[in-house]
Design an enzyme around this catalytic site. Structure first.
Site, PDB file in Angstrom:
ATOM      1  N   ASP A   1      28.094  35.194 -20.599  1.00 21.09           N
ATOM      2  CA  ASP A   1      27.464  33.973 -20.914  1.00 21.09           C
ATOM      3  C   ASP A   1      26.648  34.600 -22.501  1.00 21.09           C
ATOM      4  O   ASP A   1      26.245  35.465 -22.302  1.00 21.09           O
ATOM      5  CB  ASP A   1      26.181  33.442 -20.195  1.00 21.09           C
ATOM      6  CG  ASP A   1      26.642  32.484 -19.013  1.00 21.09           C
ATOM      7  OD1 ASP A   1      27.917  32.211 -19.127  1.00 21.09           O
ATOM      8  OD2 ASP A   1      25.807  32.434 -18.259  1.00 21.09           O
TER       9      ASP A   1
ATOM     10  N   LYS B   1      30.020  29.195 -13.184  1.00 21.40           N
ATOM     11  CA  LYS B   1      29.219  28.519 -11.798  1.00 21.40           C
ATOM     12  C   LYS B   1      29.715  29.528 -10.861  1.00 21.40           C
ATOM     13  O   LYS B   1      28.963  29.492  -9.724  1.00 21.40           O
ATOM     14  CB  LYS B   1      29.631  27.245 -12.052  1.00 21.40           C
ATOM     15  CG  LYS B   1      29.339  26.511 -13.032  1.00 21.40           C
ATOM     16  CD  LYS B   1      29.177  25.009 -12.882  1.00 21.40           C
ATOM     17  CE  LYS B   1      28.857  24.106 -14.220  1.00 21.40           C
ATOM     18  NZ  LYS B   1      27.248  24.526 -14.688  1.00 21.40           N
TER      19      LYS B   1
ATOM     20  N   GLU C   1      34.714  24.249 -12.330  1.00 28.85           N
ATOM     21  CA  GLU C   1      35.083  25.134 -13.776  1.00 28.85           C
ATOM     22  C   GLU C   1      36.501  25.787 -13.660  1.00 28.85           C
ATOM     23  O   GLU C   1      36.635  26.451 -14.681  1.00 28.85           O
ATOM     24  CB  GLU C   1      33.912  26.002 -14.079  1.00 28.85           C
ATOM     25  CG  GLU C   1      33.239  25.638 -14.816  1.00 28.85           C
ATOM     26  CD  GLU C   1      31.982  26.534 -15.239  1.00 28.85           C
ATOM     27  OE1 GLU C   1      30.995  26.330 -15.960  1.00 28.85           O
ATOM     28  OE2 GLU C   1      31.844  27.615 -14.963  1.00 28.85           O
TER      29      GLU C   1
ATOM     30  N   ASN D   1      23.878  17.127  -8.684  1.00 22.95           N
ATOM     31  CA  ASN D   1      23.015  16.757  -9.504  1.00 22.95           C
ATOM     32  C   ASN D   1      22.744  15.424  -9.769  1.00 22.95           C
ATOM     33  O   ASN D   1      23.768  14.775  -9.271  1.00 22.95           O
ATOM     34  CB  ASN D   1      22.375  17.866 -10.429  1.00 22.95           C
ATOM     35  CG  ASN D   1      23.487  17.692 -11.637  1.00 22.95           C
ATOM     36  OD1 ASN D   1      24.254  16.754 -11.896  1.00 22.95           O
ATOM     37  ND2 ASN D   1      23.246  18.909 -12.613  1.00 22.95           N
TER      38      ASN D   1
ATOM     39  N   GLY E   1      16.476  19.767  -8.825  1.00 18.86           N
ATOM     40  CA  GLY E   1      15.405  20.459  -9.558  1.00 18.86           C
ATOM     41  C   GLY E   1      14.053  20.891  -8.999  1.00 18.86           C
ATOM     42  O   GLY E   1      13.917  20.832  -7.744  1.00 18.86           O
TER      43      GLY E   1
ATOM     44  N   ALA F   1      21.924  27.865 -14.114  1.00 20.35           N
ATOM     45  CA  ALA F   1      22.276  28.475 -12.805  1.00 20.35           C
ATOM     46  C   ALA F   1      21.310  28.189 -11.917  1.00 20.35           C
ATOM     47  O   ALA F   1      21.501  28.670 -10.603  1.00 20.35           O
ATOM     48  CB  ALA F   1      22.643  30.146 -13.242  1.00 20.35           C
ATOM     49  N   ALA F   2      20.319  27.379 -11.905  1.00 22.51           N
ATOM     50  CA  ALA F   2      19.392  27.075 -11.074  1.00 22.51           C
ATOM     51  C   ALA F   2      20.204  26.113  -9.963  1.00 22.51           C
ATOM     52  O   ALA F   2      20.210  26.466  -8.707  1.00 22.51           O
ATOM     53  CB  ALA F   2      18.351  26.017 -11.620  1.00 22.51           C
ATOM     54  N   GLY F   3      21.138  25.451 -10.200  1.00 24.13           N
ATOM     55  CA  GLY F   3      21.957  24.441  -9.428  1.00 24.13           C
ATOM     56  C   GLY F   3      23.058  25.560  -8.455  1.00 24.13           C
ATOM     57  O   GLY F   3      23.206  25.341  -7.379  1.00 24.13           O
ATOM     58  N   ASP F   4      23.543  26.700  -9.467  1.00 25.10           N
ATOM     59  CA  ASP F   4      24.334  27.493  -8.774  1.00 25.10           C
ATOM     60  C   ASP F   4      23.662  28.243  -7.815  1.00 25.10           C
ATOM     61  O   ASP F   4      24.120  28.449  -6.443  1.00 25.10           O
ATOM     62  CB  ASP F   4      24.869  28.596  -9.767  1.00 25.10           C
ATOM     63  CG  ASP F   4      25.823  27.910 -10.710  1.00 25.10           C
ATOM     64  OD1 ASP F   4      26.466  26.667 -10.637  1.00 25.10           O
ATOM     65  OD2 ASP F   4      25.644  28.215 -12.063  1.00 25.10           O
TER      66      ASP F   4
END
Ligand code: RIB
Length: 304
Positions: A13, A40, A140, A184, A221, A248-251
């Site tokens: 990243d 991801k 991805e 999400n 979230g 990356a909160a979801g990851d």
């Protein structure tokens, strides 16, 4: 504890902080710039490693400096890399990320080696992860590969967590082969695109669960998550933290859920762990910097 495998993307990243997102044609001066590990799939693997779960990554990097740096990074974070290969003459995947003052992001991806995770590669990846029990997938790497992986893992009797991110509509047979689906808000709409535009969260979650044994964990979230099962829908509250970077909160949420399941925790507790891990992930800059250990996540859970 059950062994986990992640089949998915690996990106380096390029993260640049900006006061706000630029308009088309506008040039802005940003602030802090960093090159940090992301992607991801890899984020989920590293988050599992930090949480102390046994985890193996299946993915592809390029034969370049980013790829070599990533392999080393995986090892340092407890991720087994025997199912990661370096593709000759190809670049490691890269994500350009802008993070604004509210911690929100905009991402553009150059898939590089991730785009070469084809069906032939999948044969090798499934062989190299055959002893794992819980599988995490995202969208991805090529969709055909994810779809085929889900179908084959179902036949192998594995537990499958699919994070339908980035958002695209998915084939019905793939959705019905998954054990845990973790969209999400945007992804929830994409995977229920047949429903009227004004359909609410509960209607969409109920539709996805249908009459199946599938569990839908809708990530929200800071607002926590909704668990949808045949028995109904339950809200699991989130944790309040100061968001620095939501990348990356979801990851990390997915990794928390998988780690809870791998430890044999009841579903609601696994989702609380997912909420806590996801919350802590946003407290630091970069995809992986804030990913917690199990002790750190449990400390936040104990605070309520
Ligand atoms: O989910 C966050 C990730 O999305 C980033 O690390 C970036 O690599 C993109 O893949």
């Amino acid at each position: 504890m059950k062994k986990c495998a992640v089949i998915g993307s690996i990106n380096m990243d390029m993260v640049l902080s900006v006061p706000r997102f630029p308009a088309a044609g506008e040039t802005l001066t940003g602030g802090n710039f960093q090159t940090v590990p992301g992607g991801k799939g890899a984020n989920q693997a590293v988050a599992l490693g930090r949480l102390g779960a046994p985890v193996r990554m299946a993915g592809r990097v390029g034969d370049d400096a980013f790829g070599r740096r990533y392999l080393d990074h995986f090892r340092k974070n407890g991720v087994d890399v025997r199912a990661v290969d370096a593709v000759a003459g190809t670049a490691t995947g890269v994500a350009d990320i802008l993070v604004n003052a509210a911690g929100e992001n905009c991402i553009v991806i150059a898939p590089g080696a991730n785009g070469l995770c084809d069906l032939e590669w999948l044969d090798r990846a499934l062989e190299a992860t055959a002893d794992c029990e819980i599988f995490l997938l995202q969208l991805e790497i090529p969709l055909d590969t994810v779809a085929e992986a889900v179908r084959r893992l179902r036949k192998m009797g594995k537990t499958i967590l699919l994070d339908p991110a980035p958002a695209v509509p998915l084939p019905e047979d793939v959705l019905s082969a998954v054990d845990f689906l973790t969209p999400n808000e945007t992804e929830l709409k994409a995977v229920t695109s047949g429903l009227p535009e004004d359909a609410g969260i509960e209607e969409r979650v109920r539709h996805l669960v249908g009459g199946s044994g599938r569990v839908v964990v809708h990530k929200r979230g800071a607002d926590g998550a909704y668990i949808g099962t045949r028995d109904g829908i339950e809200h699991v509250p989130g944790f309040s933290v100061r968001a620095v970077d939501t990348t990356a909160a979801g990851d990390t949420f997915n990794a928390g859920l998988a780690a809870g399941l791998a430890m044999g925790w009841p579903l609601r507790d696994a989702v609380r762990l997912a909420n806590a891990a996801g919350a802590l992930a946003v407290t630091a800059y970069g995809a992986q910097e804030g990913m917690p250990s199990l002790e750190q996540a449990q400390a936040l859970m104990a605070r309520g």
